[in-house]
Design an enzyme around this catalytic site. Structure first.
Site, mmCIF file in Angstrom:
data_model
loop_
_atom_site.group_PDB
_atom_site.id
_atom_site.type_symbol
_atom_site.label_atom_id
_atom_site.label_comp_id
_atom_site.label_asym_id
_atom_site.label_seq_id
_atom_site.Cartn_x
_atom_site.Cartn_y
_atom_site.Cartn_z
ATOM 1 N N THR A 82 15.421 27.068 22.735
ATOM 2 C CA THR A 82 15.935 25.428 23.582
ATOM 3 C C THR A 82 17.578 26.783 23.843
ATOM 4 O O THR A 82 17.406 26.246 24.962
ATOM 5 C CB THR A 82 16.034 24.339 22.849
ATOM 6 O OG1 THR A 82 14.900 24.122 22.251
ATOM 7 C CG2 THR A 82 16.157 23.538 24.124
ATOM 8 N N ARG A 86 17.250 30.820 16.681
ATOM 9 C CA ARG A 86 18.097 30.876 15.909
ATOM 10 C C ARG A 86 17.376 30.734 14.226
ATOM 11 O O ARG A 86 16.392 30.584 15.052
ATOM 12 C CB ARG A 86 18.227 29.361 15.996
ATOM 13 C CG ARG A 86 19.404 28.027 16.574
ATOM 14 C CD ARG A 86 19.743 27.082 16.764
ATOM 15 N NE ARG A 86 20.591 27.440 17.759
ATOM 16 C CZ ARG A 86 21.159 25.746 18.433
ATOM 17 N NH1 ARG A 86 20.485 24.560 17.876
ATOM 18 N NH2 ARG A 86 21.153 25.949 19.732
ATOM 19 N N SER A 177 25.333 26.073 16.797
ATOM 20 C CA SER A 177 25.632 24.868 17.291
ATOM 21 C C SER A 177 25.741 23.265 16.661
ATOM 22 O O SER A 177 26.220 23.173 15.682
ATOM 23 C CB SER A 177 24.378 24.434 18.519
ATOM 24 O OG SER A 177 24.572 23.024 19.557
ATOM 25 N N HIS A 178 24.461 22.102 16.889
ATOM 26 C CA HIS A 178 24.785 21.355 15.815
ATOM 27 C C HIS A 178 23.706 21.227 14.483
ATOM 28 O O HIS A 178 23.960 20.320 13.422
ATOM 29 C CB HIS A 178 23.816 19.693 15.915
ATOM 30 C CG HIS A 178 22.873 20.549 16.644
ATOM 31 N ND1 HIS A 178 22.079 20.919 18.052
ATOM 32 C CD2 HIS A 178 21.314 19.797 16.083
ATOM 33 C CE1 HIS A 178 20.997 21.189 17.533
ATOM 34 N NE2 HIS A 178 20.564 19.716 16.328
ATOM 35 N N LYS A 190 23.036 33.165 21.433
ATOM 36 C CA LYS A 190 22.303 32.627 22.257
ATOM 37 C C LYS A 190 24.106 33.768 23.990
ATOM 38 O O LYS A 190 24.230 34.639 23.342
ATOM 39 C CB LYS A 190 22.482 30.779 23.084
ATOM 40 C CG LYS A 190 24.056 31.099 22.428
ATOM 41 C CD LYS A 190 23.905 29.474 22.187
ATOM 42 C CE LYS A 190 25.609 28.612 23.015
ATOM 43 N NZ LYS A 190 25.305 27.406 23.103
ATOM 44 N N ASP A 341 30.236 18.538 18.429
ATOM 45 C CA ASP A 341 29.131 19.365 17.256
ATOM 46 C C ASP A 341 30.006 20.386 17.152
ATOM 47 O O ASP A 341 30.866 20.663 17.800
ATOM 48 C CB ASP A 341 27.610 19.336 18.442
ATOM 49 C CG ASP A 341 27.910 20.260 19.142
ATOM 50 O OD1 ASP A 341 28.669 20.927 19.935
ATOM 51 O OD2 ASP A 341 26.679 20.763 19.324
ATOM 52 N N ASP A 343 29.779 23.780 17.899
ATOM 53 C CA ASP A 343 30.249 24.945 18.702
ATOM 54 C C ASP A 343 30.386 24.076 20.029
ATOM 55 O O ASP A 343 30.819 24.531 21.504
ATOM 56 C CB ASP A 343 28.625 25.934 19.836
ATOM 57 C CG ASP A 343 27.964 24.770 20.234
ATOM 58 O OD1 ASP A 343 27.221 23.786 19.864
ATOM 59 O OD2 ASP A 343 27.255 25.585 20.953
ATOM 60 N N ASP A 345 29.430 21.689 22.920
ATOM 61 C CA ASP A 345 29.128 21.495 23.567
ATOM 62 C C ASP A 345 28.659 20.025 24.049
ATOM 63 O O ASP A 345 28.117 19.268 25.162
ATOM 64 C CB ASP A 345 28.050 22.359 24.073
ATOM 65 C CG ASP A 345 26.837 22.691 22.982
ATOM 66 O OD1 ASP A 345 26.903 21.745 21.900
ATOM 67 O OD2 ASP A 345 26.408 23.530 23.411
ATOM 68 N N ARG A 346 28.489 19.385 22.939
ATOM 69 C CA ARG A 346 27.832 17.788 22.621
ATOM 70 C C ARG A 346 29.076 16.635 22.979
ATOM 71 O O ARG A 346 30.437 17.454 22.200
ATOM 72 C CB ARG A 346 27.271 17.413 21.103
ATOM 73 C CG ARG A 346 25.900 18.652 21.475
ATOM 74 C CD ARG A 346 25.180 17.791 20.598
ATOM 75 N NE ARG A 346 23.335 19.305 20.954
ATOM 76 C CZ ARG A 346 22.971 18.892 20.169
ATOM 77 N NH1 ARG A 346 22.929 17.831 19.205
ATOM 78 N NH2 ARG A 346 21.447 19.485 20.052
ATOM 79 N N THR A 408 14.061 20.067 29.066
ATOM 80 C CA THR A 408 15.400 20.149 27.252
ATOM 81 C C THR A 408 15.404 21.289 27.963
ATOM 82 O O THR A 408 14.749 22.626 27.859
ATOM 83 C CB THR A 408 14.160 19.335 26.425
ATOM 84 O OG1 THR A 408 13.886 18.505 26.499
ATOM 85 C CG2 THR A 408 15.382 20.050 25.679
ATOM 86 N N LYS A 440 26.958 22.393 28.390
ATOM 87 C CA LYS A 440 27.568 21.090 28.525
ATOM 88 C C LYS A 440 29.294 21.631 27.872
ATOM 89 O O LYS A 440 28.892 22.015 26.739
ATOM 90 C CB LYS A 440 26.256 20.608 27.714
ATOM 91 C CG LYS A 440 26.119 20.914 26.396
ATOM 92 C CD LYS A 440 24.603 20.235 25.784
ATOM 93 C CE LYS A 440 23.929 20.050 24.339
ATOM 94 N NZ LYS A 440 23.122 21.520 24.923
ATOM 95 N N ARG A 560 9.474 15.144 17.560
ATOM 96 C CA ARG A 560 10.453 14.370 18.777
ATOM 97 C C ARG A 560 10.046 13.233 19.085
ATOM 98 O O ARG A 560 8.896 13.953 20.628
ATOM 99 C CB ARG A 560 11.640 14.415 19.259
ATOM 100 C CG ARG A 560 13.025 16.151 18.509
ATOM 101 C CD ARG A 560 14.206 16.744 19.465
ATOM 102 N NE ARG A 560 14.856 17.596 19.488
ATOM 103 C CZ ARG A 560 15.015 17.564 18.055
ATOM 104 N NH1 ARG A 560 15.577 16.492 17.323
ATOM 105 N NH2 ARG A 560 16.009 18.439 17.895
HETATM 106 C C1 VG1 Z 1 18.110 20.233 20.897
HETATM 107 C C2 VG1 Z 1 18.274 18.954 22.010
HETATM 108 C C3 VG1 Z 1 18.178 19.881 23.454
HETATM 109 C C4 VG1 Z 1 19.628 20.234 23.823
HETATM 110 C C5 VG1 Z 1 18.910 21.451 22.539
HETATM 111 C C6 VG1 Z 1 20.512 22.596 21.981
HETATM 112 O O1 VG1 Z 1 16.961 20.825 21.390
HETATM 113 O O2 VG1 Z 1 17.041 18.221 22.003
HETATM 114 O O3 VG1 Z 1 18.087 18.218 24.417
HETATM 115 O O4 VG1 Z 1 19.733 20.831 25.112
HETATM 116 O O5 VG1 Z 1 19.777 21.311 20.666
HETATM 117 O O6 VG1 Z 1 21.283 21.758 22.178
HETATM 118 P P1 VG1 Z 1 15.161 20.586 20.539
HETATM 119 O O7 VG1 Z 1 14.407 21.674 21.214
HETATM 120 O O8 VG1 Z 1 15.825 20.935 19.248
HETATM 121 O O9 VG1 Z 1 14.865 19.666 21.352
HETATM 122 V V1 VG1 Z 1 23.132 22.295 21.205
HETATM 123 O O10 VG1 Z 1 23.872 21.309 20.752
HETATM 124 O O11 VG1 Z 1 22.530 22.601 19.680
HETATM 125 O O12 VG1 Z 1 23.139 23.528 21.517
HETATM 126 CO CO CO Z 2 25.733 22.343 20.661
#
Ligand code: VG1
Ligand code: CO
Length: 607
Positions: A82, A86, A177-178, A190, A341, A343, A345-346, A408, A440, A560
């Site tokens: 996504t 990772r 990210s998170h 990325k 979060d 990085d 962006d959240r 997504t 974001k 999910r």
């Molecule tokens: C998750 C979220 C998605 C978001 C992605 C990256 O993806 O659901 O909405 O864009 O993380 O966010 P997934 O495929 O695990 O549902 V971040 O802040 O991790 O760059």
């Molecule tokens: Co993030």
């Protein structure tokens, strides 16, 4: 970044002093452990020292550095998900692993010779070695210049801002990210393109194709650069500038928001807490919230980026940001609580005793954005990811502007933003942003909220109630089932997909399925089609369940499940989401059989 105990004074007293410091350090197990880790990871070999000398002599003789072509073999598992590639840190630490992926990116980027590349990361463990490698590789691949964040750190939205501001051809953002960080946790890479946004699918697919056949990567033979001092150095024939992304980012925020109005709000006694989760946004929040807006020192908590996020899981939701949640629900809660979060962006938004679900936040921001100078002319359109609730759709309809539903992942918003079709975008996973960058943006969302509250002069709770009374309320919850056996999760999804054509009209408990499909997105800008983006079960009356597998996890599969139920303005607006969604959750088991497939009786995380 100590890797040992240093002493200069070669006398018995000098040795005694060093030993005493060693014993003192040994008595602090966490620091001792970190020292050991860093020491084991540092490269003390003659090869490294020798390469340093060789390059020093070459530079003195003004010889160009040697470009070394390293033979390599493909790894089969470098498919971006996504949001980039990772994996566990241990996977990235394999010889050639990060290099293969980065070279595959460079092989795909057209027009790189002489161009500027941005490199940043969220500061997590393994950031520094990969940044140093990426710089050496960029020089060997002919880039003209690299802009890298101080300490190798740059939030994802700041990287997007820097790419756009300095006309870079793209950027590498090193982040998972998170996801948690540390030697046994996650790492990621990325690639963002010249619009500042995540590479679209056609590029990530080309990168993946390249990783499957790659047989060499290129680097220049030079030592590490000093990432901690601002300024310029050269690596090979390439300039490297270590920049402070906070200043550029803060300047952009000042153009969008009414800082004066927010300052007045603070003078009137408005209190907030920002939780940086020991991740990348701490320095941005210190600068913007405390230094520029005038919130008192201490408003920003966990504001220093740490390699392992201090053991926190830097996902700003009410489960992982529990401390903040509890303060905001407590007796002496401040007016506003927010977090971002790993990085940056959240965003998490909590008013005094009032949590705002991300899908609602998107709708409330869209309805009020015109109160901020950057959006005073109104919005061109709104976009949301498919699993995000339809709360924003009602706002778009009221504003008479178009609404887009994408798969997504932020990469799908890029075309809509570039084409000027939308101004604000959002995802249920706590991501909100606008056309100011192509990512974001956590701090942006928090500032827009502050700007709106400053202008409206009401509490978060009052704003939410007023919103629901006008548009109705989309009760919403996401249930995550983590670390599932991949084969079982795949079997669940494929059984469900096979059953889709026969589901319409069937009754499960009190609910009747109206339509059931597998979401496919037709990009209105470039005509591309992205299929199999999540199963939608829509029930008579408008309730909805969406199921998809996560594309950001690093172990097993994560299922999910997104639950949504709409109540009109005259309906029940003041209930708990879990109560309002109980019927849907029950029907879900009958339709999908999560327990039957996975053995799980309840989700691991509900947000
Ligand atoms: C998750 C979220 C998605 C978001 C992605 C990256 O993806 O659901 O909405 O864009 O993380 O966010 P997934 O495929 O695990 O549902 V971040 O802040 O991790 O760059
Ligand atoms: Co993030």
């Amino acid at each position: 970044m100590a890797t040992g105990i240093l002493f200069d004074d070669v006398t018995p007293a000098g040795i005694r002093g060093a030993l005493q410091r060693t014993v003192a350090l040994f008595q602090r197990p966490a620091d001792w452990h970190n020292l050991q880790q860093r020491g084991m990871q540092a490269d003390f070999s003659w090869q490294r020292v020798g390469a340093g000398y060789a390059s020093l002599y070459r530079s003195l003789r003004k010889e160009p550095p040697v470009i070394v072509t390293h033979p390599t073999k493909p790894f089969a598992d470098q498919k971006p998900g996504t949001s980039g590639l990772r994996k566990k840190v241990k996977v990235f630490q394999q010889a050639n692993y990060a290099e293969n992926f980065i070279q595959s990116v460079f092989d795909v980027v057209e027009g790189k010779v002489g161009a500027t590349l941005v490199i940043g990361g969220d500061g997590r463990f393994h950031n520094r070695p990969v940044i140093q490698a990426a710089i050496r590789m960029a020089a060997a691949n002919g880039f003209g210049k690299v802009l890298v964040g101080k300490g190798g750190i740059m939030s994802t939205p700041a990287a997007s801002c820097i790419i756009r501001k300095y006309g870079a051809i793209g950027g590498l953002v090193l982040s998972a990210s998170h996801n948690p960080g540390g030697p046994d946790e996650d790492f990621g890479i990325k690639y963002n393109t010249e619009n500042g946004g995540p590479a679209p699918e056609k590029i990530t697919e080309a990168i993946f194709a390249r990783t499957k056949v790659i047989n060499r990567w290129m680097g220049v033979d030079v030592p590490d650069i000093d990432l901690d001092s601002l300024g310029s150095v050269t690596v090979g024939a390439m300039a490297v500038e270590v920049v402070d992304a906070v200043a550029d980012y803060a300047a952009l925020m000042e153009t969008l928001f009414d800082f004066g109005a927010i300052r007045a709000l603070i003078k009137g006694g408005f209190r907030m807490i920002f939780d940086g989760m020991n991740a990348v946004t701490g320095p941005y929040a210190h600068e913007i919230l405390e230094n520029r807006l005038g919130f008192p020192q201490g408003t920003v908590r966990n504001g220093r980026p740490l390699e392992d996020f201090g053991g926190l899981h830097p996902d700003p939701n009410i489960v992982t940001a529990k401390d903040l949640y509890e303060v905001m629900m407590g007796k002496d809660a401040p007016d506003f609580g927010a977090a971002s979060d790993g990085d940056g962006d959240r965003n998490l938004i909590i008013g005094r005793r009032c949590y705002i679900a991300p899908s609602d936040s998107l709708a409330m921001l869209a309805a009020n954005a015109h109160l901020a100078p950057g959006y005073a002319k109104g919005l061109k359109g709104v976009a949301r990811s498919m699993p995000t609730s339809a709360a924003a759709d009602r706002v778009a309809a009221a504003l008479n502007i178009p609404m887009f539903e994408t798969p997504t992942g932020w990469k799908f918003f890029g075309n809509l933003l570039d084409a000027g079709k939308v101004t604000i975008c959002g995802e249920e996973s706590a991501g909100t942003g606008s056309d100011h960058v192509r990512e974001k943006d956590g701090v942006w969302a928090i500032l827009l909220w502050l700007n709106i509250l400053a202008k409206r002069k009401i509490s978060v709770d009052a704003l939410a109630r007023e919103h629901w009374a006008r548009f109705g309320r989309n009760y919403y919850a996401r249930h995550d089932y983590e670390s599932l056996d991949t084969a079982k999760a795949d079997a669940l999804m494929s059984e469900l997909r096979t059953a889709l054509p026969g589901l319409a009209g069937r009754k499960f408990g009190s609910l009747t399925v109206q339509t059931a499909d597998d979401f496919a997105y037709h990009d209105p800008v470039d005509g591309s089609i992205s299929a199999h983006q999540g199963v939608r079960l829509i029930f008579a009356g408008g309730s909805r369940v969406v199921l998809r597998l996560s594309g950001t996890g690093t172990s097993g599969a994560t299922l999910r499940v997104y639950l949504e139920r709409y109540e009109p303005p005259a309906g029940r607006l003041d209930e708990k989401p879990s109560v309002m969604l109980a019927g849907l959750a029950k029907a879900l088991e009958a339709v999908v059989g999560i327990t039957r497939h996975t053995g799980r009786v309840k989700p691991d995380v509900v947000t």
